[in-house]
Design a protein around this motif. Structure first.
Motif, PDB file in Angstrom:
ATOM      1  N   GLU A 419      -4.755  59.116  -0.118  1.00  0.00           N
ATOM      2  CA  GLU A 419      -3.668  59.141  -1.102  1.00  0.00           C
ATOM      3  C   GLU A 419      -2.338  59.488  -0.433  1.00  0.00           C
ATOM      4  N   ASP A 420      -2.359  60.473   0.474  1.00  0.00           N
ATOM      5  CA  ASP A 420      -1.125  60.817   1.183  1.00  0.00           C
ATOM      6  C   ASP A 420      -0.682  59.670   2.093  1.00  0.00           C
ATOM      7  N   ALA A 421      -1.656  59.006   2.721  1.00  0.00           N
ATOM      8  CA  ALA A 421      -1.299  57.863   3.568  1.00  0.00           C
ATOM      9  C   ALA A 421      -0.683  56.747   2.738  1.00  0.00           C
ATOM     10  N   GLU A 422      -1.228  56.535   1.547  1.00  0.00           N
ATOM     11  CA  GLU A 422      -0.678  55.492   0.674  1.00  0.00           C
ATOM     12  C   GLU A 422       0.736  55.847   0.208  1.00  0.00           C
ATOM     13  N   LYS A 423       1.001  57.126  -0.004  1.00  0.00           N
ATOM     14  CA  LYS A 423       2.363  57.547  -0.388  1.00  0.00           C
ATOM     15  C   LYS A 423       3.356  57.251   0.735  1.00  0.00           C
ATOM     16  N   MET A 424       2.952  57.531   1.953  1.00  0.00           N
ATOM     17  CA  MET A 424       3.848  57.253   3.075  1.00  0.00           C
ATOM     18  C   MET A 424       4.050  55.746   3.245  1.00  0.00           C
ATOM     19  N   TYR A 425       3.002  54.962   2.980  1.00  0.00           N
ATOM     20  CA  TYR A 425       3.144  53.509   3.050  1.00  0.00           C
ATOM     21  C   TYR A 425       4.114  53.021   1.974  1.00  0.00           C
ATOM     22  N   ALA A 426       3.998  53.583   0.771  1.00  0.00           N
ATOM     23  CA  ALA A 426       4.915  53.191  -0.306  1.00  0.00           C
ATOM     24  C   ALA A 426       6.357  53.587   0.032  1.00  0.00           C
ATOM     25  N   GLU A 427       6.522  54.766   0.634  1.00  0.00           N
ATOM     26  CA  GLU A 427       7.873  55.196   1.024  1.00  0.00           C
ATOM     27  C   GLU A 427       8.442  54.288   2.116  1.00  0.00           C
ATOM     28  N   THR A 439       0.698  49.379  11.210  1.00  0.00           N
ATOM     29  CA  THR A 439       0.615  49.994   9.876  1.00  0.00           C
ATOM     30  C   THR A 439      -0.607  49.473   9.129  1.00  0.00           C
ATOM     31  N   TYR A 440      -0.705  48.152   9.013  1.00  0.00           N
ATOM     32  CA  TYR A 440      -1.818  47.570   8.261  1.00  0.00           C
ATOM     33  C   TYR A 440      -3.149  47.800   8.965  1.00  0.00           C
ATOM     34  N   ARG A 441      -3.160  47.696  10.267  1.00  0.00           N
ATOM     35  CA  ARG A 441      -4.414  47.885  10.999  1.00  0.00           C
ATOM     36  C   ARG A 441      -4.968  49.288  10.756  1.00  0.00           C
ATOM     37  N   THR A 442      -4.105  50.292  10.776  1.00  0.00           N
ATOM     38  CA  THR A 442      -4.548  51.668  10.552  1.00  0.00           C
ATOM     39  C   THR A 442      -5.120  51.843   9.151  1.00  0.00           C
ATOM     40  N   LEU A 443      -4.390  51.305   8.154  1.00  0.00           N
ATOM     41  CA  LEU A 443      -4.832  51.479   6.766  1.00  0.00           C
ATOM     42  C   LEU A 443      -6.112  50.692   6.483  1.00  0.00           C
TER      43      LEU A 443
END
Length: 590
Positions: A419-427, A439-443
């Motif tokens: 969830e925190d990773a997704e927030k940083m992606y959205a930011e 970015t995408y590879r990590t997620l």
């Protein structure tokens, strides 16, 4: 005679009287005129300069000005007089003049597009295809610039593919007649040094001196001194330093740092201090990396007092250090447990960050401190470090780049804090920044690891829709996960979208997806993907053809496969009834 003198005197008296009368009259008129000007022309109240409407007060003054202008034109001719007549034929080029490498002005238009395409493949980690694109462009109308050649050679060096880097240098600059610059030679020297061929690197250095239209740079000497020291030839490295100074190059801190580190590793502190003193004599401001080298050596030998004295002596000089220097100091302090001093240095770097005047920090600075916070188990506090800014008046918050976001996203993914990773992606996406391959590879890896297949599939789709290159290793791994989790139907459109761009997907990716579709009895979609393979020139292995012929034969449709292979060529391909329209051969290509 006397009578003549008397008459002459009387005439003189009468003339002087008339002159005085005329002068008095003129004076009266002048005073009246001055009173008139004072009343009606207040802009010149003191009459310091007479008001006249002409450029020159006399013809003599105008003539003097003309002579002055002619003299000036003879000494300094106008620019148009120095330009070549555009109608005149160009002089023949000098065949003996040395050819110069490309300047940055050459990196425009199609050559810039080629450079960006190669760079995008390099960033995606697809070095093989980047090399193919760059090498094939040599034979096209859009030849690569020296900057494109340097980019792929540097990428091969960073990947420790030294033989490939040397082969590319040979191909571009020796076979294809592209002129290398000093950066090209520096990459070649660095490659030979890291591969243990220091003598070959020295031969390249001598070739630059003898044949190149430029001199070696400081970076050249950095690579050579490091290579000689790693080979145990520190005496030759010192001789090379003297040669650098004798050739008129300034004292370079990193060249001295290489030698100092070499002598410290030989436990020769006296010689290291001698070189350090020489550097301080030659440079009023030197790179603080040298102090970091001394600090690390002292810490490793348990001499913490001397290490901190070296650090404090650097701070007392009050140098305005760039982030690259401070980052090395941060790493040394954190490595040896000096966390209080490291955080104090980090805060001072934030306070000195006043862009555009001075860049006090960069994304690597934040990555070091965020990683340290996570290493201590304080992952929840990483966001506070990531958002930290200077408190000194005039300092500004750092505008984080994609590399900084990728690092904190990776740290969250390591601890399964999606969830925190997704927030940083959205930011990241909400700002004027674009997620990259990392970015995408990590997620995607993290979502598949924790079993959240739908979220991983969404990121995979977004990555492909953004036009980012998915290298075969990751594509095959991710398609394998989707097949294992029963999501092959959702993965097939991703493979189709990948095929719309160059370079095309790997034959293995098509093979595994087609086999999975056939096992699920989805023959139409598997035929469509087979048609794409043939259309795009992706090689079909004999094993796949035999598998399809056998499986389609079980349901009485083996002729569909054979007809598809037989109808290759101009005029299109056979499409099974009800299948979606296949894209044209050039669709989606760039």
């Amino acid at each position: 005679m006397t009578l003549y003198r008397i008459l002459l005197r009387s005439l003189r008296r009468s003339s002087s009287a008339s002159t005085s009368t005329t002068a008095s009259t003129a004076t009266t008129q002048t005073l009246a005129l001055r009173r008139h000007n004072h009343l009606f022309h207040p802009q010149n109240p003191n009459f310091l300069a007479p008001i006249r409407s002409f450029a020159f007060s006399s013809a003599e003054e105008a003539a003097a000005e003309r002579r002055r202008r002619k003299r000036r034109l003879r000494i300094e001719p106008p620019l148009h007089a120095l330009r070549r007549d555009p109608n005149a034929p160009r002089p023949p080029p000098d065949p003996n003049a040395p050819r110069l490498p490309d300047s940055t002005s050459a990196l425009v238009g199609p050559r810039l597009n080629l450079h960006n395409r190669v760079q995008s493949l390099i960033r995606a980690g697809d070095l093989d295809n980047a090399s193919v694109v760059a090498r094939q462009s040599v034979f096209s109308n859009t030849r690569p610039t020296v900057f494109t050649c340097n980019a792929i050679i540097a990428a091969m060096y960073r990947a420790k593919r030294y033989d490939d880097a040397i082969a590319l240098f040979q191909f571009f600059f020796n076979q294809s007649n592209i002129v290398p610059n000093v950066v090209s030679y520096n990459f070649l020297i660095n490659t030979h040094c890291d591969a243990g061929r220091v003598d070959v690197a020295l031969d390249v250095y001598r070739h630059i001196i003898a044949n190149a239209p430029f001199s070696p740079s400081h970076v050249t000497y950095r690579h050579l001194t490091k290579g000689l020291i790693d080979a145990g030839r520190i005496g030759e490295a010192v001789d090379l330093l003297r040669e650098m100074l004798n050739k008129g190059h300034g004292a370079d801190s990193l060249v001295y740092n290489n030698l100092i580190a070499g002598f410290l590793n030989l436990e020769n502190l006296e010689k290291a201090n001698e070189l350090f003193d020489e550097l301080k004599e030659r440079c009023l401001v030197y790179d603080g990396v040298v102090n970091a080298t001394f600090m690390d050596w002292f810490f490793n030998r348990g001499r913490e007092k001397e290490a901190m004295e070296s650090y404090k002596s650097l701070l007392d000089r009050k140098f305005k250090m760039v982030p690259a220097t401070c980052n090395v100091l941060l790493e040394v302090l954190l490595k040896h447990g000096r966390k209080t001093e490291a955080w104090a240095l980090f805060d001072s770097m934030l306070d000195s960050h006043t862009p555009p005047t001075f860049q006090g920090v960069n994304s690597d600075t934040f990555n070091i401190m965020v990683n340290e916070t996570c290493k201590l188990g304080k992952v929840s506090e990483a966001i506070d470090v990531f958002k930290r800014a200077g408190k000194k008046p005039g300092s500004k918050p750092f505008a984080m780049d994609v590399a900084g976001y990728n690092n904190i996203i990776a740290r969250y993914c390591e601890h399964e804090m999606m969830e925190d990773a997704e927030k940083m992606y959205a930011e990241l996406t909400s700002k004027s920044l674009t997620p990259d391959v990392t970015t995408y590879r990590t997620l995607i890896d993290a979502y598949f690891k924790v079993g959240r297949i739908e979220e991983g599939l969404q990121k995979y789709t977004k990555m492909v829709e953004a036009g980012l290159r998915v290298i075969p290793d990751y594509a095959n791994k991710w398609f394998g996960v989707l097949i294992e989790k029963g999501k092959v139907l959702e993965g097939a459109p991703i493979l189709t979208k990948m095929g719309e761009r160059d370079p095309k997907p790997d034959a293995t990716s098509y093979d595994m997806v087609i086999r999975a579709l056939v096992r699920e009895s989805n023959f139409d979609l598997s035929l469509e993907l087979l048609g794409q393979m043939l259309r795009y020139g992706v090689g079909v292995m004999p094993a796949l053809r035999e598998f399809l012929t056998e499986e389609f034969g079980k349901v009485g449709r083996s002729e569909c496969v054979e007809r598809l292979f037989a109808m290759r060529g101009p005029g299109g391909y056979w499409r099974p009834p009800g299948s979606p329209q296949m894209p044209s051969p050039g669709a989606g290509r760039f």
